[in-house]
Design an enzyme around this catalytic site. Sequence first.
Site, PDB file in Angstrom:
ATOM      1  CB  SER A 141      -1.123   0.061   1.266  1.00 22.02           C
ATOM      2  OG  SER A 141      -1.943   0.837   1.074  1.00 22.02           O
ATOM      3  CG  ASP A 168      -3.024  -3.462  -4.263  1.00 22.08           C
ATOM      4  OD1 ASP A 168      -3.033  -3.700  -5.393  1.00 22.08           O
ATOM      5  OD2 ASP A 168      -4.163  -3.458  -3.695  1.00 22.08           O
ATOM      6  CG  HIS A 244      -5.437  -2.134  -0.745  1.00 21.15           C
ATOM      7  ND1 HIS A 244      -4.283  -1.946  -1.472  1.00 21.15           N
ATOM      8  CD2 HIS A 244      -5.001  -1.234   0.426  1.00 21.15           C
ATOM      9  CE1 HIS A 244      -3.447  -1.159  -1.054  1.00 21.15           C
ATOM     10  NE2 HIS A 244      -3.900  -0.540   0.180  1.00 21.15           N
TER      11      HIS A 244
END
Length: 328
Positions: A141, A168, A244
Amino acid sequence: MATSVQIMNPSTEVLETAVTTVFEPGKLAVEVIPVDHDTNPTPPIPILIASPQDAGTYPVAMLLHGFCLQNHFYEQVLKHIASFGFIMVAPQFHISIMAKGDTEDIAAAAEVTDWLAKGLPSVLSKGVEPNLSKIALAGHSRGGHTAFSLVLGHGKTNLKFSALIGLDPVAGTGKYLQISPKILTYEPSSFDITMPVLVIGTGLGEEKKNILFPPCAPKDVNHREFYNECKAPCYYFVTKDYGHLDMLDDDAPKFMTCMCKDGNNCKDMMRRTVAGIIVAFLKAVLNEEDGDLRVILKDPKLAPTTLDPVEHRLASAERSSNHKDLLI
């Protein structure tokens, strides 16, 4: 370890079955070691380490957590990777719900990297030694943005990285709302990164959980753009049916995971997929054992979850490839 069996006469019919074991835990016993201010030398911020217990010398990989998350939320992934012979280092950044630039975390990640030379040997079990000539840097992230920013020169380290992984990765809330430093240029292969790069994305990351929350990995600042801006050699896998935060441990707080669109399937399958791809990549890049990575690229259906798309670009052939047109 990867093997190929049952190869028939190519003049008639070719039947090849490929097998890889990276999606199941490895054979090495693993210990989890919390490191905080009581350790000498003291780390700049708290750290969680997952390390093989068996004596030996192992490459090191550092994983940077996502926005407002805790390093121990990734314990299952860390232990899975460590069980294949890698020392996993997961710093804990200061948590703030206020959106701000990434400068502080980049500096902290650099300081942790420089702590490794003296600090890591002091906390590992007897006979376990880190090979600091081979270090990978990974981030999930916003931690992916931190990792890419550090490698791109927005932080300085004494040790050099050999590989980069974005899980991600997210660089902001939109194309014109990037967090600082603004590293995305929207020009193909524009990142000044010469080391091998792995990008793992999620198919549901750019979807909203509901009308109250925005996407956790918005279009134009997520995995797709990070991969597009990488130079070869680079590898790209997307877990089509997962979201996510689905790689986090099951005991991660619901008030955090409820903000992101998630998949309906078993999260353990997602964790094993992510960890297995990372293991295959690290073995190829750090250990020069590329059999598992080749097998997964050739047959992505071997993974516990659906991988689509699967692409890679190699330095020897500057073109994109998927599993139907394999470059290995």
